[in-house]
Design a protein around this motif. Structure first.
Motif, mmCIF file in Angstrom:
data_model
loop_
_atom_site.group_PDB
_atom_site.id
_atom_site.type_symbol
_atom_site.label_atom_id
_atom_site.label_comp_id
_atom_site.label_asym_id
_atom_site.label_seq_id
_atom_site.Cartn_x
_atom_site.Cartn_y
_atom_site.Cartn_z
ATOM 1 N N LEU A 98 0.817 -1.260 0.190
ATOM 2 C CA LEU A 98 0.147 -0.098 0.096
ATOM 3 C C LEU A 98 0.929 1.241 -0.156
ATOM 4 O O LEU A 98 0.190 2.256 0.054
ATOM 5 N N PHE A 99 2.029 1.292 0.098
ATOM 6 C CA PHE A 99 2.978 2.350 -0.183
ATOM 7 C C PHE A 99 2.852 2.911 -1.707
ATOM 8 O O PHE A 99 3.290 4.022 -2.139
ATOM 9 N N ILE A 100 2.422 2.022 -2.521
ATOM 10 C CA ILE A 100 2.012 2.331 -3.906
ATOM 11 C C ILE A 100 1.147 3.731 -3.786
ATOM 12 O O ILE A 100 1.046 4.487 -4.829
ATOM 13 N N HIS A 101 0.121 3.744 -2.713
ATOM 14 C CA HIS A 101 -0.617 4.682 -2.812
ATOM 15 C C HIS A 101 0.034 6.108 -2.404
ATOM 16 O O HIS A 101 -0.171 7.039 -3.148
ATOM 17 N N GLU A 102 0.894 6.125 -1.491
ATOM 18 C CA GLU A 102 1.829 7.025 -1.182
ATOM 19 C C GLU A 102 2.525 7.610 -2.532
ATOM 20 O O GLU A 102 2.943 8.800 -2.761
ATOM 21 N N LEU A 103 3.119 6.570 -3.269
ATOM 22 C CA LEU A 103 3.957 6.882 -4.363
ATOM 23 C C LEU A 103 3.198 7.837 -5.166
ATOM 24 O O LEU A 103 4.102 8.885 -5.977
ATOM 25 N N THR A 104 1.848 7.956 -5.554
ATOM 26 C CA THR A 104 1.202 8.494 -6.603
ATOM 27 C C THR A 104 0.938 9.923 -6.012
ATOM 28 O O THR A 104 0.533 10.783 -6.788
ATOM 29 N N HIS A 105 1.183 10.197 -4.706
ATOM 30 C CA HIS A 105 0.785 11.566 -3.965
ATOM 31 C C HIS A 105 2.155 12.341 -3.699
ATOM 32 O O HIS A 105 1.998 13.519 -3.684
ATOM 33 N N ILE A 106 3.101 11.656 -3.137
ATOM 34 C CA ILE A 106 4.286 12.440 -2.677
ATOM 35 C C ILE A 106 4.901 13.018 -3.943
ATOM 36 O O ILE A 106 5.010 12.660 -5.146
ATOM 37 N N ILE A 128 3.245 -5.890 -9.255
ATOM 38 C CA ILE A 128 2.372 -4.815 -9.198
ATOM 39 C C ILE A 128 3.328 -3.343 -9.177
ATOM 40 O O ILE A 128 3.370 -2.675 -8.159
ATOM 41 N N PRO A 129 3.982 -3.209 -10.104
ATOM 42 C CA PRO A 129 4.790 -1.996 -10.312
ATOM 43 C C PRO A 129 4.039 -0.920 -10.028
ATOM 44 O O PRO A 129 2.941 -0.782 -10.391
ATOM 45 N N SER A 130 4.855 0.366 -9.827
ATOM 46 C CA SER A 130 4.128 1.609 -9.564
ATOM 47 C C SER A 130 3.412 2.034 -10.536
ATOM 48 O O SER A 130 2.314 2.811 -10.450
ATOM 49 N N PHE A 131 3.618 1.768 -11.952
ATOM 50 C CA PHE A 131 2.957 2.441 -13.069
ATOM 51 C C PHE A 131 1.499 2.134 -12.967
ATOM 52 O O PHE A 131 0.835 2.621 -13.978
ATOM 53 N N MET A 132 1.343 0.840 -12.387
ATOM 54 C CA MET A 132 -0.292 0.340 -12.452
ATOM 55 C C MET A 132 -1.062 1.357 -11.688
ATOM 56 O O MET A 132 -2.369 1.384 -11.801
ATOM 57 N N TYR A 133 -0.508 2.228 -10.702
ATOM 58 C CA TYR A 133 -1.347 3.131 -10.057
ATOM 59 C C TYR A 133 -0.934 4.648 -10.418
ATOM 60 O O TYR A 133 -1.990 5.347 -10.381
ATOM 61 N N GLU A 134 0.392 4.976 -10.592
ATOM 62 C CA GLU A 134 0.612 6.266 -11.060
ATOM 63 C C GLU A 134 0.058 6.677 -12.360
ATOM 64 O O GLU A 134 0.047 6.052 -13.272
ATOM 65 N N GLY A 135 -0.569 7.747 -12.273
ATOM 66 C CA GLY A 135 -1.269 8.307 -13.155
ATOM 67 C C GLY A 135 -2.674 7.593 -13.581
ATOM 68 O O GLY A 135 -3.523 8.381 -14.505
ATOM 69 N N VAL A 136 -3.200 6.851 -12.648
ATOM 70 C CA VAL A 136 -4.389 6.474 -12.842
ATOM 71 C C VAL A 136 -5.197 7.006 -11.309
ATOM 72 O O VAL A 136 -6.240 7.544 -11.538
ATOM 73 N N HIS A 137 -4.521 6.806 -10.269
ATOM 74 C CA HIS A 137 -5.047 7.046 -9.016
ATOM 75 C C HIS A 137 -5.454 8.779 -8.860
ATOM 76 O O HIS A 137 -6.469 8.981 -8.246
#
Length: 367
Positions: A98-106, A128-137
């Protein structure tokens, strides 16, 4: 950055038309609580910086514990001990993931090396690399997208049929084997078959829940990051499958079961992250906040099923860039300043089960 997030959202809130009417749902009719939005900005400026001394030990410790427990689940002969290790591994890896969530915002410069380390230690090994959430969330946080058909992370679950809830939760169990097939088979196949590559990117490259969401082709620096993360994930996935052919499938099957439990926990958390009561119209910032959920103390178990600050999900929608370790203090300050009878406290709930019960009742009343 955080102040601007809230100010921009407030400025873009919808206004009544020339007849004085607003849109048809209670969400869009609800005016913004300017005092709450102002307090959220002004009372939290001094704690808005991401602290490396908290992020790094938390992420590294969670990952280390998760992998150690996973090794125990694979290697121990005692079934009960192996099961206990599997449960511990699921919880620890859940927190690490769930640190992937932080990566999208910091901010990209806030924690040098953290994104790379997280992908190397957590994102790529768990496919589940971070690109799967970054630019989406971040699209989920866009004021004009939240709760609409353009929101990748929103479905009106409260307005759907009761059977949709268990189906929604249980499908998460299939995510880990699906990710394995994606990285080991579909991504390499897409290198030589462009239509497959296009389909995989649009439909299977984002952690979204909206079945109508289609992801746009990556560009620039982000495209380069996607390439390396995809390459790492595919090499790792192919290696896992090859090793299973050579040494047996038991370790991989156990690992998939552990990560499936992690995915299920996250899906249950997603069920109660919002009230899911919007029918597709744009919402004011305050309406978005009240359609989201905080589960603050004294709820004891919420840090387990909503770790890394996600127990304060409604507050996160007020202050998207606030680091997870500061959300508890933000909540205390806003509660003390605005009072127990304020709009702010209306997004707080007692725990997981009351929220699931509310959601289930809503689906039973849906037409």
């Amino acid at each position: 950055m955080i102040a601007q997030d809230v100010i921009d959202q407030s400025r873009s809130a919808p206004s009544p038309d020339s007849s004085g009417r607003t849109a048809s749902t209670w969400h869009s009719q609800m005016p913004d609580d300017k005092e709450m939005l102002r307090a959220a900005v002004e009372l939290t400026r001094d704690i808005a910086d991401a602290r490396a001394a908290i992020y790094w030990p938390d992420m590294l410790g969670s990952a280390t514990l998760g992998y150690a427990a996973l090794a125990g689940a694979i290697l121990l002969d005692n079934p009960l001990a192996a099961l206990a290790c599997g449960l511990l591994a699921s919880l620890a890896l859940y927190r690490a993931l769930l640190f992937i969530h932080e990566l999208t915002h910091i901010h990209k410069d806030a924690l040098p090396g953290f994104r790379f380390a997280w992908n190397l230690l957590v994102g790529i090994p768990l496919l589940i690399p971070s690109f799967m959430y970054e630019g989406v969330h971040t699209q989920h946080h866009a004021r004009t997208r939240y709760g609409t058909i353009d929101d990748p992370e929103y479905m009106p679950l409260a307005l759907m049929k009761p059977w949709s809830l268990p189906v929604f939760a249980l499908t998460a169990i299939l995510l880990p084997p699906a990710l394995l097939v994606r990285s080991a088979v579909l991504v390499p196949l897409g290198v030589i078959v462009p239509p497959v590559r296009k389909l995989v990117w649009e439909r299977a490259s984002a952690l979204s829940i909206n079945p109508q969401y289609r992801r746009r082709k990556p560009e620039g620096a982000f495209a380069r990051m996607v390439f390396w993360q995809e390459l790492g994930s595919s090499v790792w996935a192919i290696g896992l499958v090859a090793a299973s052919f050579l040494y047996g499938w038991r370790p991989l099957v156990i690992a998939l079961c552990v990560v499936s439990l992690t995915a299920f926990l996250n899906q249950v958390r997603t069920l109660v992250a919002h009230l899911w009561e919007n029918d597709g119209e744009a919402m004011t910032v305050t309406a978005q906040y009240l359609d989201s959920v905080n589960v603050p103390p004294p709820a004891l178990l919420s840090p387990l099923w909503a770790p890394v600050g996600l127990r304060y999900h409604a507050l996160h929608h007020l202050l998207p860039s606030m680091p997870y370790h500061a959300l508890g203090e933000c909540h205390r300050r806003l509660t003390a300043h605005l009072g127990q009878d304020s709009t702010y406290t209306r997004a707080s709930y007692k725990g997981l089960m009351p929220l699931l019960t509310r959601l289930t009742r809503s689906t039973l009343q849906a037409k």
